[in-house]
Design an enzyme around this catalytic site. Structure first.
Site, short mmCIF file in Angstrom:
data_model
loop_
_atom_site.label_atom_id
_atom_site.label_comp_id
_atom_site.label_asym_id
_atom_site.label_seq_id
_atom_site.Cartn_x
_atom_site.Cartn_y
_atom_site.Cartn_z
N SER A 231 7.79 -14.55 -107.13
CA SER A 231 6.99 -13.33 -107.21
C SER A 231 6.97 -12.80 -108.63
O SER A 231 6.23 -11.87 -108.92
CB SER A 231 7.54 -12.27 -106.26
OG SER A 231 8.90 -12.06 -106.50
N HIS A 252 2.41 -17.52 -102.83
CA HIS A 252 3.30 -16.35 -102.73
C HIS A 252 3.18 -15.71 -101.35
O HIS A 252 2.17 -15.06 -101.05
CB HIS A 252 2.98 -15.35 -103.85
CG HIS A 252 3.90 -14.18 -103.87
ND1 HIS A 252 3.50 -12.90 -104.17
CD2 HIS A 252 5.22 -14.09 -103.60
CE1 HIS A 252 4.53 -12.09 -104.08
NE2 HIS A 252 5.59 -12.79 -103.74
N ASN A 302 2.04 -7.30 -105.87
CA ASN A 302 3.23 -6.65 -106.45
C ASN A 302 2.87 -5.76 -107.63
O ASN A 302 3.51 -4.73 -107.85
CB ASN A 302 4.26 -7.70 -106.88
CG ASN A 302 4.99 -8.29 -105.68
OD1 ASN A 302 4.82 -7.83 -104.56
ND2 ASN A 302 5.79 -9.30 -105.91
N1 CAA Z 1 10.81 -11.67 -88.83
C1 CAA Z 1 9.94 -12.15 -87.92
N2 CAA Z 1 9.17 -11.36 -87.14
C2 CAA Z 1 9.32 -10.04 -87.28
C3 CAA Z 1 10.21 -9.46 -88.19
C4 CAA Z 1 11.00 -10.35 -88.99
N3 CAA Z 1 11.85 -9.90 -89.91
N4 CAA Z 1 10.12 -8.11 -88.11
C5 CAA Z 1 9.19 -7.85 -87.17
N5 CAA Z 1 8.71 -9.01 -86.66
C6 CAA Z 1 7.63 -9.16 -85.70
C7 CAA Z 1 7.96 -8.62 -84.35
O1 CAA Z 1 8.55 -9.59 -83.53
C8 CAA Z 1 6.60 -8.19 -83.82
O2 CAA Z 1 5.91 -9.33 -83.33
P1 CAA Z 1 4.87 -9.20 -82.12
O3 CAA Z 1 3.87 -8.16 -82.51
O4 CAA Z 1 4.29 -10.59 -82.03
O5 CAA Z 1 5.68 -8.82 -80.93
C9 CAA Z 1 5.85 -7.75 -85.07
O6 CAA Z 1 6.53 -8.36 -86.16
C10 CAA Z 1 5.85 -6.25 -85.23
O7 CAA Z 1 7.21 -5.83 -85.24
P2 CAA Z 1 7.76 -4.45 -84.64
O8 CAA Z 1 6.83 -3.97 -83.57
O9 CAA Z 1 9.20 -4.60 -84.33
O10 CAA Z 1 7.80 -3.53 -85.91
P3 CAA Z 1 6.67 -2.79 -86.67
O11 CAA Z 1 5.45 -2.54 -85.89
O12 CAA Z 1 7.42 -1.68 -87.29
O13 CAA Z 1 6.24 -3.83 -87.82
C11 CAA Z 1 6.41 -4.81 -89.95
C12 CAA Z 1 7.16 -4.39 -88.71
C13 CAA Z 1 5.36 -5.88 -89.59
C14 CAA Z 1 7.43 -5.43 -90.90
C15 CAA Z 1 5.66 -3.57 -90.57
O14 CAA Z 1 6.55 -2.52 -90.71
C16 CAA Z 1 5.02 -3.84 -91.90
O15 CAA Z 1 3.92 -4.37 -91.98
N6 CAA Z 1 5.70 -3.41 -93.03
C17 CAA Z 1 5.24 -3.63 -94.39
C18 CAA Z 1 5.96 -4.80 -94.99
C19 CAA Z 1 5.52 -5.09 -96.40
O16 CAA Z 1 4.91 -4.29 -97.08
N7 CAA Z 1 5.86 -6.31 -96.89
C20 CAA Z 1 5.56 -6.72 -98.23
C21 CAA Z 1 6.76 -6.47 -99.12
S1 CAA Z 1 6.48 -6.99 -100.78
C22 CAA Z 1 6.78 -8.65 -100.76
O17 CAA Z 1 7.19 -9.23 -99.80
C23 CAA Z 1 6.48 -9.37 -102.01
C24 CAA Z 1 7.61 -9.69 -102.89
O18 CAA Z 1 7.42 -10.56 -103.75
C25 CAA Z 1 8.89 -8.97 -102.82
#
Ligand code: CAA
Length: 393
Positions: A231, A252, A302
């Site tokens: 990243s 990525h 990012n």
């Molecule tokens: N691994 C696998 N599956 C996961 C998981 C994990 N860690 N966390 C949640 N899930 C799955 C759940 O099983 C659920 O699946 P289904 O819908 O099929 O049942 C789905 O994701 C939704 O989960 P929840 O209902 O428990 O939770 P939520 O509605 O709060 O969603 C989230 C969780 C999808 C993570 C949501 O909060 C989200 O979109 N967050 C934003 C995350 C983000 O911004 N990521 C980018 C970060 S920056 C980056 O990654 C780049 C870098 O270089 C650092």
């Protein structure tokens, strides 16, 4: 009179963090760094935002955002608050940032290389998620780690995710067995000799990745694609350490990889168009949305996300509560997580590394990492993975 930071309404908190992010997105469009569709898709599918920044701007109106930023710029003198030319122009002349942005009629990319077996190097959260993504899409996956314990960790991560999917009625025991049956763990990189593409997701350290790339270049069969999920490191430099720079590309993924639908496909000036096409087609085949960009710090997502997270920390340093900021962002703009919740998921060490890269490349004083972020990392308060970050777990 300017309100004290502690007296800001939730709307003012959200605007103070979001408007510079919108301005920044317009700058990417103005610089021709990415298309409007890719900028918006990046934030929607990489971070789960309900709409991308340019569509959001179209809905609230360019003039309102421009005017608010102009007032802010007069107060702060921070270049990141200065409305960019294109925002100013659209605010004055009207028009839309997103009209026609979906590139209607574009030809779907094709696989120019046959991909049957995928290699993954690494055993951390990202690597584990990436192994799951490919196996779930039907590919045989060879994954390489430094010890049997680490390989078991990957299997544990995937098993836990599949068990959760089964308990929610989204998968069956047969699906789980089929997915696990496509996995082969190995502690020797030579196990990758026959794979068609390798995605590496090891430590974010240029020396460590350079050693890996040199080694993989010798191990992989001719024509195999070498993708990195870095990243923050220069992919061009990694490509140039190999004898196959045309086969090197960025893929990525976002955290958590099985859930977030985005893959940023990062080409260098060396990447061959066939490799670019193949990786775009492969991204679609594993059910992800690909966006394209060049090899620049932070790529699309990012570079837009982390300055906003960094600004949130600075706002908290001025006295606004973490919970207040998290709640304001979720309530006012519908992001799935508040900035401090997300920082804790990403890991403060990772966030600090990314912020430092952005600051080093773009040299804007406003991008300097917030003091509290440096402090959290120094104290080992890295987020969820260490039990405590901005919040406690
Ligand atoms: N691994 C696998 N599956 C996961 C998981 C994990 N860690 N966390 C949640 N899930 C799955 C759940 O099983 C659920 O699946 P289904 O819908 O099929 O049942 C789905 O994701 C939704 O989960 P929840 O209902 O428990 O939770 P939520 O509605 O709060 O969603 C989230 C969780 C999808 C993570 C949501 O909060 C989200 O979109 N967050 C934003 C995350 C983000 O911004 N990521 C980018 C970060 S920056 C980056 O990654 C780049 C870098 O270089 C650092």
């Amino acid at each position: 009179m300017i309100p004290l930071m502690t007296e800001l309404t939730t709307e003012q908190i959200a605007q103070s963090l979001i408007y510079p992010y919108l301005n920044h997105a317009v700058k990417f469009l103005q610089d021709d760094y990415a298309t409007a569709a890719d900028i918006d898709n990046g934030m929607r599918f990489g971070c789960g935002y309900p709409v991308g920044p340019l569509a959001y701007l179209d809905s609230v109106g360019a003039a309102a955002v421009r005017d608010a930023l102009a007032v802010r710029y007069a107060e702060t003198g921070d270049n990141l608050h200065k409305p960019v030319e294109l925002l100013d122009r659209v605010a004055d002349e009207g028009g839309s940032f997103t009209a026609g942005a979906d590139a209607a009629g574009a030809v779907a990319p094709q696989l120019k290389h046959e991909i049957a077996t995928v290699g993954v190097v690494g055993t951390g959260t990202m690597a584990s998620g990436i192994v799951q993504v490919f196996a779930q899409a039907g590919y045989d996956v060879v994954f390489v780690g430094r010890s049997q314990d680490k390989l078991d960790g990957v299997l544990g991560y995937i098993t836990k995710n599949l068990d959760r999917a089964i308990s929610r009625g989204k998968a069956t025991e047969d699906d789980k067995q089929a997915i696990l049956g496509r996995l082969t763990g190995a502690t020797e990189r030579s196990a990758l000799a026959q794979v068609d593409i390798v995605v590496e997701a090891i430590a974010e350290d240029l020396a460590i990745k350079t050693e890996l790339f040199t080694d993989l270049d010798a191990i992989l069969k001719p024509g195999a694609i070498l993708a990195t999920t870095t990243s923050s490191l220069p992919i061009t430099q990694l490509a140039e350490t190999t004898n196959r720079p045309g086969d090197v590309i960025g893929m990525h993924f976002f955290n958590p990889a099985p859930v977030m639908k985005l893959v940023e496909i990062v080409t260098t000036t060396h990447t061959s168009p066939e490799v670019d096409d193949t990786v775009k087609a492969l991204t679609a085949r594993v059910g992800k949305v690909g966006v394209s960009c060049g090899d620049r710090a932070g790529f699309i997502v990012n570079a837009l996300l982390f300055p906003y997270l960094n600004d949130a920390i600075k706002l908290a340093e001025s006295g606004v509560g973490l919970g207040t900021i998290d709640a304001a962002i979720k309530e006012q703009v519908g992001f799935p997580m508040g900035p401090f919740e997300l920082l804790d998921v990403v890991g403060n060490d990772v966030s600090l590394a990314i912020q430092k890269e952005l600051y080093a490349e773009f040299k804007e004083p406003g991008l300097a990492p917030a003091e509290t972020l440096e402090q959290k990392v120094a104290e080992g308060r890295l987020g969820r993975k260490s039990g405590e970050g901005f919040h406690t777990y």
